[in-house]
Design a protein around this motif. Sequence first.
Motif, PDB file in Angstrom:
ATOM      1  N   LEU A 298     -48.812 -72.128   5.754  1.00  8.86           N
ATOM      2  CA  LEU A 298     -47.865 -71.144   5.239  1.00  8.86           C
ATOM      3  C   LEU A 298     -46.870 -71.858   4.337  1.00  8.86           C
ATOM      4  CD1 LEU A 298     -46.416 -68.299   5.370  1.00  8.86           C
ATOM      5  CD2 LEU A 298     -45.120 -69.248   7.296  1.00  8.86           C
ATOM      6  N   ILE A 299     -46.652 -71.314   3.140  1.00 12.74           N
ATOM      7  CA  ILE A 299     -45.659 -71.840   2.207  1.00 12.74           C
ATOM      8  C   ILE A 299     -44.559 -70.804   2.068  1.00 12.74           C
ATOM      9  CG2 ILE A 299     -45.207 -72.561  -0.168  1.00 12.74           C
ATOM     10  CD1 ILE A 299     -48.076 -73.564  -0.320  1.00 12.74           C
ATOM     11  N   GLN A 300     -43.330 -71.222   2.324  1.00  8.07           N
ATOM     12  CA  GLN A 300     -42.193 -70.313   2.256  1.00  8.07           C
ATOM     13  C   GLN A 300     -41.598 -70.342   0.853  1.00  8.07           C
ATOM     14  OE1 GLN A 300     -40.996 -68.323   4.987  1.00  8.07           O
ATOM     15  NE2 GLN A 300     -40.012 -67.326   3.227  1.00  8.07           N
ATOM     16  N   SER A 301     -41.503 -69.174   0.236  1.00  8.39           N
ATOM     17  CA  SER A 301     -40.832 -69.040  -1.049  1.00  8.39           C
ATOM     18  C   SER A 301     -39.438 -68.458  -0.810  1.00  8.39           C
ATOM     19  CB  SER A 301     -41.640 -68.123  -1.970  1.00  8.39           C
ATOM     20  OG  SER A 301     -41.006 -67.941  -3.211  1.00  8.39           O
ATOM     21  N   LYS A 302     -38.644 -68.351  -1.864  1.00  3.16           N
ATOM     22  CA  LYS A 302     -37.288 -67.829  -1.724  1.00  3.16           C
ATOM     23  C   LYS A 302     -37.153 -66.385  -2.176  1.00  3.16           C
ATOM     24  CE  LYS A 302     -35.041 -72.330  -2.068  1.00  3.16           C
ATOM     25  NZ  LYS A 302     -34.053 -73.178  -2.797  1.00  3.16           N
ATOM     26  N   ALA A 303     -38.253 -65.807  -2.673  1.00  2.00           N
ATOM     27  CA  ALA A 303     -38.221 -64.412  -3.128  1.00  2.00           C
ATOM     28  C   ALA A 303     -39.640 -63.865  -3.100  1.00  2.00           C
ATOM     29  CB  ALA A 303     -37.624 -64.324  -4.532  1.00  2.00           C
ATOM     30  N   HIS A 320     -39.875 -63.017  -7.864  1.00  5.16           N
ATOM     31  CA  HIS A 320     -38.868 -62.072  -8.332  1.00  5.16           C
ATOM     32  C   HIS A 320     -37.560 -62.748  -8.709  1.00  5.16           C
ATOM     33  CE1 HIS A 320     -35.733 -58.868  -7.658  1.00  5.16           C
ATOM     34  NE2 HIS A 320     -36.553 -58.284  -8.510  1.00  5.16           N
ATOM     35  N   ASP A 321     -37.311 -63.971  -8.245  1.00  4.66           N
ATOM     36  CA  ASP A 321     -36.066 -64.675  -8.538  1.00  4.66           C
ATOM     37  C   ASP A 321     -36.134 -65.461  -9.850  1.00  4.66           C
ATOM     38  OD1 ASP A 321     -37.781 -66.667  -7.800  1.00  4.66           O
ATOM     39  OD2 ASP A 321     -36.533 -67.482  -6.189  1.00  4.66           O
ATOM     40  N   GLN A 322     -37.066 -65.065 -10.749  1.00  5.53           N
ATOM     41  CA  GLN A 322     -37.192 -65.611 -12.104  1.00  5.53           C
ATOM     42  C   GLN A 322     -37.829 -67.000 -12.138  1.00  5.53           C
ATOM     43  OE1 GLN A 322     -33.233 -65.561 -13.757  1.00  5.53           O
ATOM     44  NE2 GLN A 322     -32.776 -63.548 -12.885  1.00  5.53           N
ATOM     45  N   LYS A 323     -38.331 -67.476 -11.011  1.00  4.18           N
ATOM     46  CA  LYS A 323     -38.842 -68.838 -10.942  1.00  4.18           C
ATOM     47  C   LYS A 323     -40.368 -68.887 -10.972  1.00  4.18           C
ATOM     48  CE  LYS A 323     -34.920 -70.754  -8.375  1.00  4.18           C
ATOM     49  NZ  LYS A 323     -34.485 -71.407  -7.122  1.00  4.18           N
ATOM     50  N   LEU A 324     -40.857 -70.007 -11.488  1.00  2.00           N
ATOM     51  CA  LEU A 324     -42.272 -70.349 -11.422  1.00  2.00           C
ATOM     52  C   LEU A 324     -42.343 -71.642 -10.623  1.00  2.00           C
ATOM     53  CD1 LEU A 324     -44.802 -70.181 -14.353  1.00  2.00           C
ATOM     54  CD2 LEU A 324     -44.964 -71.899 -12.579  1.00  2.00           C
ATOM     55  N   SER A 325     -42.966 -71.586  -9.456  1.00  2.00           N
ATOM     56  CA  SER A 325     -42.991 -72.727  -8.543  1.00  2.00           C
ATOM     57  C   SER A 325     -44.383 -73.335  -8.487  1.00  2.00           C
ATOM     58  CB  SER A 325     -42.555 -72.301  -7.132  1.00  2.00           C
ATOM     59  OG  SER A 325     -41.263 -71.723  -7.167  1.00  2.00           O
ATOM     60  N   ASP A 333     -44.209 -81.544   2.348  1.00  2.00           N
ATOM     61  CA  ASP A 333     -43.268 -80.680   1.641  1.00  2.00           C
ATOM     62  C   ASP A 333     -43.974 -80.227   0.364  1.00  2.00           C
ATOM     63  OD1 ASP A 333     -41.229 -79.345   0.457  1.00  2.00           O
ATOM     64  OD2 ASP A 333     -39.910 -81.081   0.192  1.00  2.00           O
ATOM     65  N   PRO A 334     -44.519 -79.031   0.341  1.00  2.00           N
ATOM     66  CA  PRO A 334     -45.439 -78.652  -0.737  1.00  2.00           C
ATOM     67  C   PRO A 334     -44.797 -78.427  -2.100  1.00  2.00           C
ATOM     68  CG  PRO A 334     -45.079 -76.795   0.721  1.00  2.00           C
ATOM     69  CD  PRO A 334     -44.408 -77.967   1.354  1.00  2.00           C
ATOM     70  N   LEU A 335     -43.498 -78.139  -2.161  1.00  2.00           N
ATOM     71  CA  LEU A 335     -42.877 -77.816  -3.438  1.00  2.00           C
ATOM     72  C   LEU A 335     -42.817 -79.046  -4.327  1.00  2.00           C
ATOM     73  CD1 LEU A 335     -41.476 -75.723  -5.234  1.00  2.00           C
ATOM     74  CD2 LEU A 335     -39.302 -76.414  -4.180  1.00  2.00           C
ATOM     75  N   VAL A 336     -43.503 -78.989  -5.463  1.00  2.00           N
ATOM     76  CA  VAL A 336     -43.498 -80.077  -6.439  1.00  2.00           C
ATOM     77  C   VAL A 336     -42.419 -79.862  -7.484  1.00  2.00           C
ATOM     78  CG1 VAL A 336     -44.852 -81.251  -8.224  1.00  2.00           C
ATOM     79  CG2 VAL A 336     -45.962 -80.494  -6.108  1.00  2.00           C
ATOM     80  N   LYS A 337     -42.333 -78.648  -7.985  1.00  2.00           N
ATOM     81  CA  LYS A 337     -41.381 -78.359  -9.058  1.00  2.00           C
ATOM     82  C   LYS A 337     -41.103 -76.864  -9.075  1.00  2.00           C
ATOM     83  CE  LYS A 337     -41.950 -80.698 -12.755  1.00  2.00           C
ATOM     84  NZ  LYS A 337     -42.449 -81.239 -14.040  1.00  2.00           N
ATOM     85  N   SER A 338     -39.853 -76.522  -9.369  1.00  2.00           N
ATOM     86  CA  SER A 338     -39.468 -75.124  -9.533  1.00  2.00           C
ATOM     87  C   SER A 338     -38.908 -74.957 -10.930  1.00  2.00           C
ATOM     88  CB  SER A 338     -38.438 -74.726  -8.483  1.00  2.00           C
ATOM     89  OG  SER A 338     -38.106 -73.359  -8.588  1.00  2.00           O
ATOM     90  N   LEU A 339     -39.529 -74.099 -11.725  1.00  2.00           N
ATOM     91  CA  LEU A 339     -39.159 -73.920 -13.124  1.00  2.00           C
ATOM     92  C   LEU A 339     -38.497 -72.564 -13.322  1.00  2.00           C
ATOM     93  CD1 LEU A 339     -42.579 -75.065 -14.641  1.00  2.00           C
ATOM     94  CD2 LEU A 339     -40.544 -76.485 -14.371  1.00  2.00           C
ATOM     95  N   ARG A 340     -37.440 -72.541 -14.090  1.00  2.00           N
ATOM     96  CA  ARG A 340     -36.829 -71.274 -14.465  1.00  2.00           C
ATOM     97  C   ARG A 340     -37.034 -71.093 -15.976  1.00  2.00           C
ATOM     98  NH1 ARG A 340     -33.124 -67.950 -11.808  1.00  2.00           N
ATOM     99  NH2 ARG A 340     -32.663 -69.569 -10.270  1.00  2.00           N
ATOM    100  N   LEU A 341     -38.167 -70.497 -16.321  1.00  2.00           N
ATOM    101  CA  LEU A 341     -38.538 -70.313 -17.719  1.00  2.00           C
ATOM    102  C   LEU A 341     -38.137 -68.939 -18.240  1.00  2.00           C
ATOM    103  CD1 LEU A 341     -42.158 -71.814 -17.547  1.00  2.00           C
ATOM    104  CD2 LEU A 341     -40.000 -73.013 -17.983  1.00  2.00           C
TER     105      LEU A 341
END
Length: 493
Positions: A298-303, A320-325, A333-341
Motif C-alpha cells: 500500500l502506498i499512501q498519497s496525500k490526496a 487532486h493536490d496538483q502533484k505528480l508523484s 520509502d517508495p516516494l522518489v520525487k513529488s513534482l508540482r507541474l
Amino acid sequence: MFANFTLSFRRVHFDILPHRLNLEPSVIAMETSPSPSSNGTGLLSLPWEIVTQIASHLPAQCVINVLPQVCQTLGKLSEDRLAWQLRAHKLLSPAASFPVGPKEGFDWSKACLEMEQLIGCWTGLENQAERQETAGERQEEAVGGVNGEAPAAEGNLVEMQLDVDLSGAAEAGEENVQVQSQDASDSSQLIESSSTSSPLEHVILPSGHIADVNCVLLLGGEEALCASGSRDRNVNLWDLREGPRGKLMHTLAGRGTISTHRGWVWCLASSGPLLASGSFDSTIRLWDLEAGGAEQRLIQSKAAVLCLSCERDMVLAGSHDQKLSIFDTRAADPLVKSLRLHSDAVLCLASDDQYILSGSKDQTVALFDRRAGKLLQKVKLSSYLLSLFYSTREVWAGDNRGLVHTFSMHNSSLTPISQFNIHRSLVTGVHYSPGALYTCSSDRTIKVHLPCAPPKTLCTLHHQAGVNGLSVEGGTLAIASGDMNVEIWRHRC
C-alpha cells in the motif's frame, strides 16, 4: 511495346504518386530492383515494379507473414517503404494527413496491417452496442451517496470531475454505497452481431459491480485477463478465457478492508505482473498478478489519486493536490520525487522511460524529462484534458469539450498539431497505435477511427449510459460503463 509499358509504369509509380501524396523524400529514390529470375515464365521474371503492384492487392498480413516464407526475393516486398506508404494512402481519405506525427522512423507496414484489420473488423458495426433492455433488467436505484453526495446519474463524469470535491470524497471510507444489486445470471450476456459473418463478438461480463465502473484495463497478454475499478470501491479481476462470456475470478481485497479501497476506485495501470489501483481514499494499492492478485503493498498519497502510469518498478500518480508523484515499488520509502507541474488537479498522464506527459484541470499539458529531471515544456490549451495516450512520436488526447487533440513529439519538444470535434461531451478514453484510434465519451458513444488528420471514423457504437474509460489490447476492446458493466468486443473464437 512491353518495354514502353514498363517505363511508363515506373514513371507513375516512383515519380508522380510520391510527390502527389507528399511522401518521404528519403524513400522516393528508387533502389536497385532484385534481379529477375532466369526462368522466363515465373512471377519473378516480371519487372520488379509489376511484382510490387501485384503485391499491393494482397492483404498486408500476407505480404508481411507469408511472402517471406515463399522465397527471399518476395520477402523484400515487406521492406518496400514506398509501397507501404502508397498502400496507406489508398486506405485513407484523399485529403487526410498521415501519419499525424513525424514520418521519420514511422512503422508503415504495421500501420497498414492494423488499418486493414480495423477496417475488416469494425466497418458496418454501427449501433451494435445499442440494445433494448428487458423489463426489470435495469431497475437499480441509488439510495445512498458517497460522503453525503448524491450519486452521479448514469456515469455523469461532468458532475464527478467538475463539481465533486475530490478531497472530501477521499474521506468516503466511512460511508456506504447502497445500490440494488442485479442477479449475475441476468447480467451475463453475449450480444451477437446482426451479421453472423461479423469477426467480432460483443460480451457483457457477468455482474460484478454494484455501482458505475470508472476504469478498465486488459492484462496478461493474449487478452487473458481484465481488471475493472468501480465507485463501489472494488477492483474486480476477470478471466476472459473462461467460457464464452468470461468469468469473475475474484474481487481484490486490501488488508484490513472488506473492499479493495475505502473510496471510489478511479484509475488502473500495470507493468508486467504488477497491477496498480488508485482511489479517492488517497492510496495506491499494488497487486501481484502472478500470485493471483495478492496485495503487494500500500502506498499512501496525500490526496485523491486521479491517474496512474507504470514503468517497470516505478509507479507515477497524478492527484487532486496538483502533484505528480513518482514511486519506487521496491523501496521501503517508495516516494522518489513529488513534482508540482500544474496549478490544479492532475487528471491524466502518460510516460515512458524518458518522458512524462501530464494534463491538468489548469488547461495545460506538461512535458517532463525524467533523465534530466526538469520540466521541458508546458502547452496552454483552451480546455483541459481528461484522457491521454503517448506513443513515442504522437500524442492523442481527449478533453472536456468533446475534442480530440493531436501533438507531435520530436527532439524533446511537444508541438500541438490539430484538434478534432469527435464527441459531444467529455472524451473519457483514448487509445492510439500506428493504424488504429479508439475514443469513448460521456456522450454515450465509442468510436473507432483510422488515426489520420482528420480521423476517419469507421464505426460509432451507441451505448445506453456514459462510457467512463476504455482499454485496447491485441484487437480486443474493453469499456467501463456507467450502467455498472464491463463490456468486451473481441475476435470470435
